[in-house]
Structure formats: structure tokens, C-alpha cells
Design an enzyme around this catalytic site. Structure first.
Site, PDB file in Angstrom:
ATOM      1  N   SER A  97     -30.102  46.556   1.191  1.00 12.60           N
ATOM      2  CA  SER A  97     -30.975  45.928   2.182  1.00 12.60           C
ATOM      3  C   SER A  97     -30.199  45.608   3.467  1.00 12.60           C
ATOM      4  CB  SER A  97     -31.613  44.677   1.564  1.00 12.60           C
ATOM      5  OG  SER A  97     -32.620  44.163   2.379  1.00 12.60           O
ATOM      6  N   ASP A 194     -41.124  50.229  -2.178  1.00 10.34           N
ATOM      7  CA  ASP A 194     -40.319  49.082  -1.742  1.00 10.34           C
ATOM      8  C   ASP A 194     -41.235  48.145  -0.968  1.00 10.34           C
ATOM      9  OD1 ASP A 194     -38.589  47.345  -0.280  1.00 10.34           O
ATOM     10  OD2 ASP A 194     -36.989  48.821  -0.283  1.00 10.34           O
ATOM     11  N   HIS A 224     -37.377  47.096  -4.344  1.00 10.70           N
ATOM     12  CA  HIS A 224     -36.368  46.877  -3.311  1.00 10.70           C
ATOM     13  C   HIS A 224     -34.968  46.573  -3.857  1.00 10.70           C
ATOM     14  CE1 HIS A 224     -34.654  46.003   0.539  1.00 10.70           C
ATOM     15  NE2 HIS A 224     -34.343  44.772   0.176  1.00 10.70           N
TER      16      HIS A 224
END
Length: 252
Positions: A97, A194, A224
Site C-alpha cells: 500500500s 481491492d 488489499h
């Protein structure tokens, strides 16, 4: 550090001394090192020297995160990079991320990095760009624990500071504008579904970096936080294979 902001159990930075190839491992926005520790431990077991820094303002309390800037997060990763460079001949960087965003940032700034492995990396999140302009609202709901695997949760904040979203947007804009400067080998992991970072981000990264050796791997069984999800072993195996390949090519 004040009593109020003790580091949560499981959110501590981790360091594993191994061989002369190092791997810098970065967690994501509002998350903690807990999301990356299984990867770090696997890479250490494979003989690598591993550093998993705790990004400033993370792993304690969301009010402490609110006071941190994106430069603070960059500094946290830079410190880990320096630790690895003191011990290793070559360094690879991976992150989830915003950790993937920081991975890209490091590759832009340090061309000596041998290879990168961004995982659901963020360079453009329209929803965040929209909410950064909210006035009078200090915190939004949590964004952590987007995980498909049942019974698994991420050690992440229960609230998201709007000020921190503004900092992330600045970081993403900075990184996205400079992607073409990345030339090192890249293995990009993206979840097919996601709910935090739109999947087009990884395609943008793939198309924008100028690396001759670049590959996009789609993960069909994870959301995610793929590092704690069903594709965890696929990420570990793919990363180890990628690094071995790049290292072997460097020896030729």
C-alpha cells in the site's frame, strides 16, 4: 515517547541480520509492521538481511499519526535503508500500500537499489483526493483489515486522520510524477479485488516506470492486505525467486 503513545504489541520495527543482500520491508498507511512481519521472517529464513521500520506515527495511536508528515514516513524508510546499506552489498525494497508508494519513492531517489517489489502500491486514489478537502472533520473511519481470508485481521488504526490523508495525497502525487525515473527491475503485485487502492494503480506503475525487467502479478485470492491474506506465500515465493534471478544476472 509519552506513555500515551506506547508502541502497540506487534507493531515494533524488526531487524534480522543475514547475508550481504538486504531487503527493506515497509508497511502501509494507518497499518503497522505486523502486516509485513511474516514476509520479513521468511526472507530472513532464506538468508537475507531484513529491516522492517515502523513508520513514524504508526503502531501507536492515530492522534500521533495525525502529527506526522509524509517526510516523516520517508525518513523512517531512509533510516532503514541506511541500516541495510551498512551491512549489505545490494538492497531490495518491498512494501504494501503506502509502503509500496515509499518503495517507489526510494527507487526514484536511490538508483543503486537493485530491485523493487511493490504490493498493491498507491499512486492515485481519487476517493482520498476528494476527502482531503473536508473541512471541520478530523477523523474518518478505519481503512485497515481489507482481507479476504477469514479470521485474519490487520493491526491498524480504528480511525483515519484527515490530515494524514492530505499527507498521503502529497506523497502519491510526488511519486507518480517521477515514475519514469525508475529503471531497476520491478515485480509488481496487485490484488484482483481491492477495496482500498484501485487496481489501476499497479497498471499505471507498470506502464510508467522505464525498467527493462518489469512484471505484473495478479493475485486472485486476496484483498488489499495481501501480505496477510491467501496470497501471502505467493508473494514470498515470487519475491525470493525475483531477487535470486536479479542477483544471478548481476553476477554474469
Amino acid at each position: 515517547m509519552s506513555e500515551e503513545y506506547r508502541v502497540l504489541e506487534g507493531a515494533e520495527p524488526f531487524y534480522f541480520e543475514g547475508g550481504n543482500v538486504g531487503i527493506l520491508v515497509s508497511h502501509g498507511f494507518t497499518g503497522s509492521t505486523q502486516s509485513m512481519r511474516p514476509l520479513g521472517e521468511a526472507y530472513a529464513k532464506a538468508g537475507y538481511t531484513v529491516c522492517g521500520p515502523r513508520l513514524k506515527g504508526h503502531g501507536t495511536h492515530y492522534e500521533e499519526m495525525e502529527a506526522a508528515t509524509y517526510q516523516d514516513w520517508v525518513d523512517s524508510v531512509e533510516e532503514g535503508f541506511r541500516w541495510l546499506k551498512e551491512r549489505c552489498d545490494s538492497v531490495y525494497v518491498t512494501g504494501l500500500s503506502m509502503g509500496g508508494t515509499l518503495t517507489l519513492y526510494m527507487a526514484e531517489k536511490h538508483p543503486e537499489i537493485k530491485g523493487i517489489i511493490p504490493i498493491n502500491a498507491a499512486v492515485d486514489i481519487p476517493d482520498m483526493a476528494a476527502v482531503q478537502n473536508l473541512d471541520g472533520i478530523r477523523f474518518l473511519d478505519a481503512i485497515g483489515s481489507d482481507i479476504k481470508k477469514e479470521g485474519v485481521s490487520e493491526l491498524a488504526y480504528e480511525k483515519t486522520p484527515v490530515k494524514s490523508i492530505r499527507e498521503l495525497v502529497k506523497l502519491m502525487e510526488k511519486v507518480k510524477s517521477n515514475l519514469a525515473s525508475i529503471e531497476c527491475p520491478a515485480l509488481i503485485f496487485v490484488s484482483e479485488e481491492d477495496h482500498v487502492v484501485p487496481t489501476h494503480n499497479s497498471q499505471t506503475i507498470l506502464e510508467s516506470i522505464t525498467s527493462a525487467d518489469k512484471q505484473l502479478v495478479t493475485m486472485k485470492e486476496s484483498y488489499h492486505v495481501a501480505t496477510l491474506d491467501n496470497d501471502q506465500q505467493n508473494i514470498i515465493d515470487g519475491t525470493l525467486k525475483f531477487i535470486a534471478k536479479v542477483e544471478k544476472k548481476a553476477e554474469l
